[in-house]
Design an enzyme around this catalytic site. Structure first.
Site, PDB file in Angstrom:
ATOM      1  CD  GLU A 127      -3.719 -18.442  23.147  1.00  0.00           C
ATOM      2  OE1 GLU A 127      -3.701 -18.627  22.055  1.00  0.00           O
ATOM      3  OE2 GLU A 127      -3.049 -17.199  23.444  1.00  0.00           O
ATOM      4  CG  PHE A 173      -3.142  -4.273  19.681  1.00  0.00           C
ATOM      5  CD1 PHE A 173      -2.913  -4.385  18.442  1.00  0.00           C
ATOM      6  CD2 PHE A 173      -2.385  -4.660  20.741  1.00  0.00           C
ATOM      7  CE1 PHE A 173      -2.285  -5.641  18.014  1.00  0.00           C
ATOM      8  CE2 PHE A 173      -1.446  -5.642  20.328  1.00  0.00           C
ATOM      9  CZ  PHE A 173      -1.647  -6.189  19.104  1.00  0.00           C
ATOM     10  CD  GLN A 174      -2.885  -8.865  21.260  1.00  0.00           C
ATOM     11  OE1 GLN A 174      -2.779  -8.805  22.271  1.00  0.00           O
ATOM     12  NE2 GLN A 174      -2.398  -9.672  20.338  1.00  0.00           N
ATOM     13  CG  MET A 209     -17.269 -40.498  12.735  1.00  0.00           C
ATOM     14  SD  MET A 209     -17.850 -42.175  12.742  1.00  0.00           S
ATOM     15  CE  MET A 209     -17.730 -42.606  14.340  1.00  0.00           C
TER      16      MET A 209
HETATM   17  C1  LIG Z   1     -13.062 -29.366  15.233  1.00  0.00           C
HETATM   18  C2  LIG Z   1     -13.801 -30.419  14.290  1.00  0.00           C
HETATM   19  N1  LIG Z   1     -14.034 -30.218  12.955  1.00  0.00           N
HETATM   20  C3  LIG Z   1     -14.684 -31.235  12.312  1.00  0.00           C
HETATM   21  C4  LIG Z   1     -15.328 -32.285  12.930  1.00  0.00           C
HETATM   22  C5  LIG Z   1     -16.090 -33.586  11.975  1.00  0.00           C
HETATM   23  N2  LIG Z   1     -15.562 -34.793  12.379  1.00  0.00           N
HETATM   24  C6  LIG Z   1     -15.990 -35.687  13.020  1.00  0.00           C
HETATM   25  S1  LIG Z   1     -15.113 -36.844  13.053  1.00  0.00           S
HETATM   26  C7  LIG Z   1     -14.018 -36.348  11.984  1.00  0.00           C
HETATM   27  C8  LIG Z   1     -12.925 -37.143  11.177  1.00  0.00           C
HETATM   28  C9  LIG Z   1     -11.889 -37.606  12.333  1.00  0.00           C
HETATM   29  O1  LIG Z   1     -10.880 -37.989  11.506  1.00  0.00           O
HETATM   30  P1  LIG Z   1      -9.578 -38.637  12.127  1.00  0.00           P
HETATM   31  O2  LIG Z   1      -9.030 -37.710  13.318  1.00  0.00           O
HETATM   32  O3  LIG Z   1      -8.714 -39.010  11.255  1.00  0.00           O
HETATM   33  O4  LIG Z   1     -10.039 -39.687  13.143  1.00  0.00           O
HETATM   34  P2  LIG Z   1     -10.737 -41.215  12.594  1.00  0.00           P
HETATM   35  O5  LIG Z   1     -12.236 -40.815  12.625  1.00  0.00           O
HETATM   36  O6  LIG Z   1     -10.177 -41.562  11.383  1.00  0.00           O
HETATM   37  O7  LIG Z   1     -10.656 -42.197  13.624  1.00  0.00           O
HETATM   38  C10 LIG Z   1     -14.375 -35.094  11.331  1.00  0.00           C
HETATM   39  C11 LIG Z   1     -13.872 -34.361  10.567  1.00  0.00           C
HETATM   40  C12 LIG Z   1     -15.084 -32.437  14.366  1.00  0.00           C
HETATM   41  N3  LIG Z   1     -15.764 -33.397  15.092  1.00  0.00           N
HETATM   42  N4  LIG Z   1     -14.422 -31.530  15.007  1.00  0.00           N
END
Ligand SMILES: Cc1ncc(C[n+]2csc(CCOP(=O)(O)OP(=O)(O)O)c2C)c(N)n1
Lengths: 174, 584
Positions: free
Chosen positions: B74, B136-137, B499
């Site tokens: 979803e 349920f649900q 990041m």
């Molecule tokens: C659902 C979710 N969980 C955690 C985060 C925190 N977060 C922001 S950027 C990032 C790293 C992203 O890594 P990747 O997808 O490999 O992309 P990159 O930054 O390496 O381009 C995280 C964990 C987020 N933004 N969204």
């Protein structure tokens, strides 16, 4: 900016779920609601929320805008204590024997302008409407002798200034 | 096991007979479908389950009128609907079952709320006799979604369905758009009633567009005309109001440098001589630094998000602020304005333009160009034309720009890939940058790209996704396979949650806690879904791989192995001032 008590009045459609929506706006900003009253108004299908919160004017302005943003909110206002006429009601349940044994209690009741709602052999119930301080004064007076139960309502208020609310709502509701 | 409440269905013949009459007696489930058709929703996204099965049964009968895209989760459905809404400008429609189906939508609803995306979400609910019984649900999705919806409503009577759906579409798309949710109990789906449909055009307590005050526009014009160093920051409000032309006319007539928020990107072509790039945490150097030099800051359809402003205590304190916005709640929310102009920016800018004089301060423009040159030499050039051995994200994006000439819709996920796409992506036309802005939802990219492509089949759609975010909604490859969505996917694989790793490097002494990724063979996985795929790890292969991808008629996947520890700069550390933007 200094915090003070603000009375927020909200006119809304009478819809399920709005209470939740409005409460969330306070919750989200970590603002404690001091009191909340929901009632019907002079206009059919329109409800009125009266919410009291201890906040800054900046905060209250932002909260008002967020409340007005909700689809089923018609209008929201805020007032300081000086700008509104307001009161709360309280009920005190006290042992009946005290009424007869302690002369001072009768004086306290008389002085406070409280009304006796009911008396029976076990207990009597006092009703006092007024400002929070007046209710607190009565509470302190009675507490010495023992209060069986105490309850205080949320604030209700009308404004000193003429708000032309009915006209305003009629215009909004066309 | 799913238990399906047995409700006696009326005999087929009886139903047919009713249809001949002028007032058509139909079931609530059919009313849902007919209402969607009335609203022109011919493409919707969803996932079935017990509490919504009657509606699915009706979809089965109208496959020629409504194309239902079955996603693999979803969350995939709702992000796809968001991508669809953002590329097409239409309302995205999502449908899911009760309980877990409904709760799986919440991330996307929150995302759409904070990014002002028009969505209508329909969820099934247990029968009204079971409400509150922990059936349920059963989940109280109306309460759960209240803080993240523009409006929501639980339907317990079939007769409410047409009016509620009409209201939902009207609320979702009018004024400042947003997501709405309608929860429909199962008995309401079975109940019969006399159906008729009327579109909603007005709700008495709702004023979607505040009235423009021509006095305020005049005040704004005077202030802009008197400014020596005016600066425009524009956001998605320009796109949502379809005011791209008015906006361009305004800045051209006034000759004012302009910079975009993340969601405002592509409202003005990247190459426009007044486009100074993006503001904010990883925005461009010149507009960030000069935010604290301008004398009048003109904010248009944007909301002064903290990722844009950095520390509010030091944000544009020297400047007078003019704020054009549709939402009164945004005025003075974060930044105190001197003049607020309410209304759609299409209307207010049109009113403003005739009163505007050309700004003659060429030295001010030169300040932008000087800082731009510094950023180009120190960051943009080395990142897009690198000499190091490993590939950089910037050069991959540049290679895509070259192949698409800047005509593609670029979708990004969240993280370094997102910031690099925003900084280096080239956009010629509006609605070309789709990303999760306010919520920063990893996993948004892949499903949003599918939706974007279905919303604009005539346009090339390229998604840039990190190896982390790709695995948050990787299952949607199944949707791409089944629905044959010719979307192009570039995974920028740095084997890190990039990041977060960057922050660990800069602010946590390189303690890489839980950001190292051991990844599967992405090419094999994608091929397993029957999608063409290749991996690039050498510069000499990059151009051809991108060319193959763009040339493909079908979906195509390119994994690029990029430098592991590349950083996104410039950067305003969180809580710092915009003028303290770091170049390294
Ligand atoms: C659902 C979710 N969980 C955690 C985060 C925190 N977060 C922001 S950027 C990032 C790293 C992203 O890594 P990747 O997808 O490999 O992309 P990159 O930054 O390496 O381009 C995280 C964990 C987020 N933004 N969204």
């Amino acid at each position: 900016m200094e915090k003070q008590l603000y009375t927020i009045s909200v006119y809304t459609e009478n819809n399920l779920g709005l209470l939740n929506r409005i409460a969330t706006i306070f919750l989200k900003r970590h603002v404690n609601i001091e009191s909340l009253t929901v009632s019907s108004t002079e206009i059919e299908h329109v409800s009125r929320f009266i919410i009291v919160a201890y906040i800054t004017e900046d905060e209250v302005k932002k909260i008002i805008k967020q409340i007005e943003k909700q689809i089923e909110v018609i209008k929201a206002f805020y007032h300081t204590n000086d700008e509104a006429i307001y009161l709360q009601s309280a009920l005190f349940k006290v042992k009946s024997e005290l009424l007869f044994e302690k002369r001072q209690i009768q004086n306290i009741i008389k002085k406070s302008n409280a009304r006796i709602v009911t008396v029976n052999p076990e207990f009597f119930v006092l009703e006092k409407s007024g400002r929070k301080e007046e209710i607190e004064e009565l509470y302190d007076g009675l507490a010495e002798y023992g209060i069986m139960q105490f309850v205080r309502s949320g604030r209700i208020s009308v404004t000193k200034e003429e708000m032309k609310i009915t006209e305003l709502l009629e215009k909004e509701l066309v | 096991m799913e238990t399906i409440t047995k409700t006696k269905l009326p005999e087929k013949e009886v139903k047919q007979e009713f249809k001949k009459e002028t007032t058509v007696k139909i079931q609530g489930s059919e009313a849902v479908v007919r209402s969607l058709i009335e609203e022109g929703a011919d493409l919707i996204f969803g996932y079935p389950g017990g509490a919504i099965m009657p509606v699915y049964d009706e979809f089965y009968k109208v496959q020629d009128k409504i194309h239902h895209v079955l996603t693999r989760h979803e969350q995939g459905a709702i992000h796809a609907a968001q991508g669809f809404a953002r590329s097409s400008g239409k309302v995205g429609v999502v449908i899911a079952t009760s309980g877990p189906g409904a709760t799986n939508l919440i991330t996307g609803i929150a995302d759409a709320q904070i990014d002002s995306t028009p969505l209508v979400c329909i969820t099934g609910q247990v029968g009204s006799n079971l409400l509150g019984s922990d059936a349920f649900q059963e989940t109280d999705v109306v309460s759960i979604s209240t803080p993240v919806t523009k409006w929501n409503y639980q339907v317990t009577k079939a007769s409410e369905i047409p009016a509620v759906i009409a209201k939902a579409f009207y609320i979702a798309k009018s004024g400042r758009p947003g997501p709405v949710l309608i929860d429909i109990t199962k008995d309401a789906q079975f109940e019969e009633f006399d159906f008729s449909y009327k579109k909603c055009e007005k709700i008495r307590s709702y004023h979607p567009v505040p009235k423009m005050d021509p006095e305020k526009v005049k005040e704004a014009a005077d202030m802009i005309n008197k400014a020596k160093k005016p600066f425009v920051v524009f956001g998605q409000g320009v796109v949502l109001a379809q005011a791209e032309k008015e906006f361009k006319d305004f800045i051209e007539k006034a000759d004012i440098p302009a910079a975009s928020t993340l969601l405002g990107l592509s409202a003005l072509p990247t190459d426009h001589n007044l486009n100074m790039g993006m503001v904010g945490m990883h925005g461009h150097y010149a507009p960030n630094v000069l935010t604290n030099e301008c004398d009048v800051l003109i904010a248009i359809g944007m909301r002064f998000d903290d990722r844009v402003t950095g520390s509010l205590d030091t944000y544009a304190k020297q400047a007078k602020i003019i704020h054009f916005d549709i939402d009164p709640a945004e005025i003075d929310k974060n930044v105190k304005t001197d003049i607020a102009v309410l209304g759609t920016v299409k209307e207010t800018l049109a009113e403003l333009i005739p009163m505007i004089d050309k700004n003659k301060n060429q030295k001010w423009h030169q300040e932008f160009h000087d800082l731009r040159k510094i950023e180009y030499d120190r960051i943009i050039h080395p990142q897009t034309k690198p000499t190091q051995e490993k590939l950089t994200m910037g050069e991959v994006i540049a290679a895509v720009n070259e192949q698409t000439n800047g005509d593609a819709i670029l979708v990004s996920d969240v993280g370094q890939n997102q910031m690099m796409t925003s900084r280096y992506g080239k956009f010629n036309t509006t609605k070309s940058k789709i990303t999760s802005g306010g919520l920063g939802t990893m996993g948004f990219g892949l499903p949003a790209a599918m939706g974007a492509k279905l919303g604009r089949p005539d346009r090339e759609v390229v998604a840039f996704i990190g190896d982390g975010g790709f695995q948050m909604t990787i299952q949607e490859l199944g949707t791409i396979m089944q629905t044959k969505i010719p979307v192009k996917i570039v995974v920028l694989n740095n084997e890190f949650l990039g990041m977060v790793r960057q922050w660990q490097e800069l602010f946590f002494d390189r303690r890489y806690a839980s950001t190292v990724m051991t990844n599967p063979d992405f090419v094999k996985i994608v091929e397993g879904y029957g999608i063409k795929a290749q991996r690039v790890s050498k510069r000499e292969n990059l151009k051809d791989a991108i060319a193959d991808m763009i040339a493909s008629e079908d979906a195509y996947f390119v994994e690029v192995i990029v430098e592991k520890e590349e950083n996104v700069f410039p950067m305003i550390p969180s809580g710092a001032s915009v003028s303290d933007v770091r170049l390294k």
